[in-house]
Enzyme design. Structure first.
Site, PDB file in Angstrom:
ATOM      1  N   HIS A  72      11.554   8.899  12.540  1.00  0.00           N
ATOM      2  CA  HIS A  72      10.436   7.947  12.348  1.00  0.00           C
ATOM      3  C   HIS A  72       9.087   8.665  12.531  1.00  0.00           C
ATOM      4  CE1 HIS A  72       9.831   3.314  12.347  1.00  0.00           C
ATOM      5  NE2 HIS A  72       8.787   3.906  11.775  1.00  0.00           N
ATOM      6  N   ASP A 115       9.288  -6.274  -6.729  1.00  0.00           N
ATOM      7  CA  ASP A 115       8.624  -6.944  -5.607  1.00  0.00           C
ATOM      8  C   ASP A 115       8.521  -8.415  -5.978  1.00  0.00           C
ATOM      9  OD1 ASP A 115       6.922  -7.775  -3.475  1.00  0.00           O
ATOM     10  OD2 ASP A 115       6.039  -5.787  -3.386  1.00  0.00           O
ATOM     11  N   PRO A 140       8.900  -4.317   4.236  1.00  0.00           N
ATOM     12  CA  PRO A 140       9.014  -4.607   5.669  1.00  0.00           C
ATOM     13  C   PRO A 140      10.399  -5.195   5.950  1.00  0.00           C
ATOM     14  CG  PRO A 140       7.761  -6.327   4.574  1.00  0.00           C
ATOM     15  CD  PRO A 140       8.058  -5.289   3.524  1.00  0.00           C
ATOM     16  N   ALA A 158      11.019   3.177   5.591  1.00  0.00           N
ATOM     17  CA  ALA A 158      10.458   1.843   5.901  1.00  0.00           C
ATOM     18  C   ALA A 158      11.048   1.251   7.181  1.00  0.00           C
ATOM     19  CB  ALA A 158      10.662   0.921   4.709  1.00  0.00           C
ATOM     20  N   ARG A 159      12.224   0.646   7.087  1.00  0.00           N
ATOM     21  CA  ARG A 159      12.864   0.061   8.264  1.00  0.00           C
ATOM     22  C   ARG A 159      14.375   0.292   8.160  1.00  0.00           C
ATOM     23  NH1 ARG A 159       8.848   0.382  10.523  1.00  0.00           N
ATOM     24  NH2 ARG A 159       7.609  -1.183  11.614  1.00  0.00           N
ATOM     25  N   ARG A 174       0.818  -1.225   0.000  1.00  0.00           N
ATOM     26  CA  ARG A 174       0.000   0.000   0.000  1.00  0.00           C
ATOM     27  C   ARG A 174       0.847   1.269   0.000  1.00  0.00           C
ATOM     28  NH1 ARG A 174      -2.495  -3.606   3.326  1.00  0.00           N
ATOM     29  NH2 ARG A 174      -4.698  -4.025   2.980  1.00  0.00           N
ATOM     30  N   ILE A 175       1.936   1.279   0.792  1.00  0.00           N
ATOM     31  CA  ILE A 175       2.741   2.493   0.899  1.00  0.00           C
ATOM     32  C   ILE A 175       3.528   2.734  -0.396  1.00  0.00           C
ATOM     33  CG2 ILE A 175       4.574   3.665   2.188  1.00  0.00           C
ATOM     34  CD1 ILE A 175       3.634   2.079   4.692  1.00  0.00           C
ATOM     35  N   ASN A 221      15.976  -9.604   3.945  1.00  0.00           N
ATOM     36  CA  ASN A 221      16.370  -8.310   3.348  1.00  0.00           C
ATOM     37  C   ASN A 221      17.174  -7.422   4.300  1.00  0.00           C
ATOM     38  OD1 ASN A 221      14.530  -7.053   5.017  1.00  0.00           O
ATOM     39  ND2 ASN A 221      12.951  -6.807   3.449  1.00  0.00           N
TER      40      ASN A 221
END
Ligand code: COI
Length: 331
Positions: free
Chosen positions: A296, A174, A206, A233-234, A154-155, A211
């Site tokens: 964040h 992806d 994610p 993201a992370r 979605r993002i 990853n």
């Protein structure tokens, strides 16, 4: 039905109170996070609503289960800090809020990219010093660039819509292909292909074991010279030392980071001065004109916060009533 909600901030409380009033359900709001010291507060409740960046450890989850609580509803998307074995062993059902506002994340990502491309942080600094000269800070235009989206959830898709609005060419990688995007021919076959073609790399994946440090020395070496890196993201997706090397040697033109691999305990803390921030590597990044660090905050909009609180409470109510809910996370 009685729900306990941990880690409730002042900005979340009005949305929680409104939900509780509308539903006629008692919700106990506590400001502390769920940990060894606070888990006992949950005794006597039917479900728990939580959000925190520090780990949900096995021993805390075991204790929660011993009070008969099996319905755990996260107010955020990411589940990388949840001990999956303890969840399965104790028979918890966990929900998250996968779409509290993808636009919130996407909008900050593109805002920061535009600030970098148009050199506004540099102009702000020059102007504060009375320097109204143009040169040497000539800008770049997004509309002439290729943006590589990593992960089209979605993002990623919300970010894609904005990039397209600027006229940029968008490509994506992806493992799961969205059928609509597939029809548009947006997907490349490998990350290497994305590295070779993208002027901007926008991370929306994610964090998983696979990853971790996706962007490392090897990945940077395959990118175009002068690539722009965006990570809302992370933190674990980027090897920070490798990014610093790539900034130093000019491979990366600039980066906007809303996450950082060692952010827990640092972000969302007031240290009183820049010098007091206890992370030299982070300060190295923050001092650079071509790096924008935000703590964040991409999610931190009124819309997103309201949705995080109220969607998580809806999920928890549904779990308690039926044993399942719309947003159950598979572990
Ligand atoms: C998430 O939803 O997983 C986030 O990263 C946002 C969080 C800081 C509330």
């Amino acid at each position: 039905m009685k729900i306990i909600a941990y880690g409730i901030r002042d900005d979340e409380k009005p949305y929680l109170d409104q939900w509780s009033k509308d539903q006629g359900i008692e919700v106990k709001a506590v400001s502390e996070l769920l940990d060894e010291d606070t888990v006992s507060l949950a005794e006597g409740y039917d479900g728990a609503v939580v959000y925190q960046q520090k780990p949900y450890t096995a021993s805390v989850l075991d204790k929660l289960a011993s009070y008969g609580i099996k319905s755990l509803s996260l107010r955020n998307v990411g589940v990388d800090n949840v001990d999956a074995d303890a969840i399965k062993r104790n028979g918890f059902t966990v929900t998250n809020v996968p779409a509290y506002s993808p636009e919130a994340i996407a909008e900050l990502t593109v805002t920061q990219l535009m600030r970098l491309l148009r050199r506004t942080p540099v102009f702000d600094k020059k102007q504060a010093a009375g320097n109204l000269m143009w040169a040497p800070d000539i800008a770049d235009e997004l509309g002439h660039m290729t943006v590589g989206i990593v992960a089209t959830g979605r993002i990623g898709r919300a970010a894609m819509r904005i990039y397209k609005g600027f006229g940029a060419k968008v490509i994506a990688y992806d493992v799961f292909h969205n059928p609509e995007l597939e029809k548009e021919g947006i997907y490349v076959d490998s990350m290497d292909e994305l590295y070779a073609k993208a002027d901007v790399i926008s991370l929306h994946a994610p964090a998983t074991k696979e990853n971790e440090h996706l962007l490392n020395d090897d990945a940077f070496s395959k990118m175009k010279d002068g690539v722009w890196i965006l990570n809302p993201a992370r933190g674990a997706l980027i090897d920070t030392d490798a990014l610093i090397r790539a900034l130093d040697n000019g491979k990366v033109a600039g980066a906007a980071l809303d996450v950082y691999e060692d952010e827990v305990g640092i972000f969302n803390t007031d240290f009183g001065s820049f010098d007091a921030i206890p992370d030299e590597r982070l300060k190295n990044l923050m001092k650079r004109d071509n790096v924008l660090v935000t703590p964040h905050v991409a999610f931190y909009t009124r819309t997103a916060v309201k949705n995080m609180v109220q969607f998580a409470l809806n999920n928890n109510k549904q779990l308690i009533e039926t044993g399942t809910a719309e947003n159950v996370v598979k572990f």
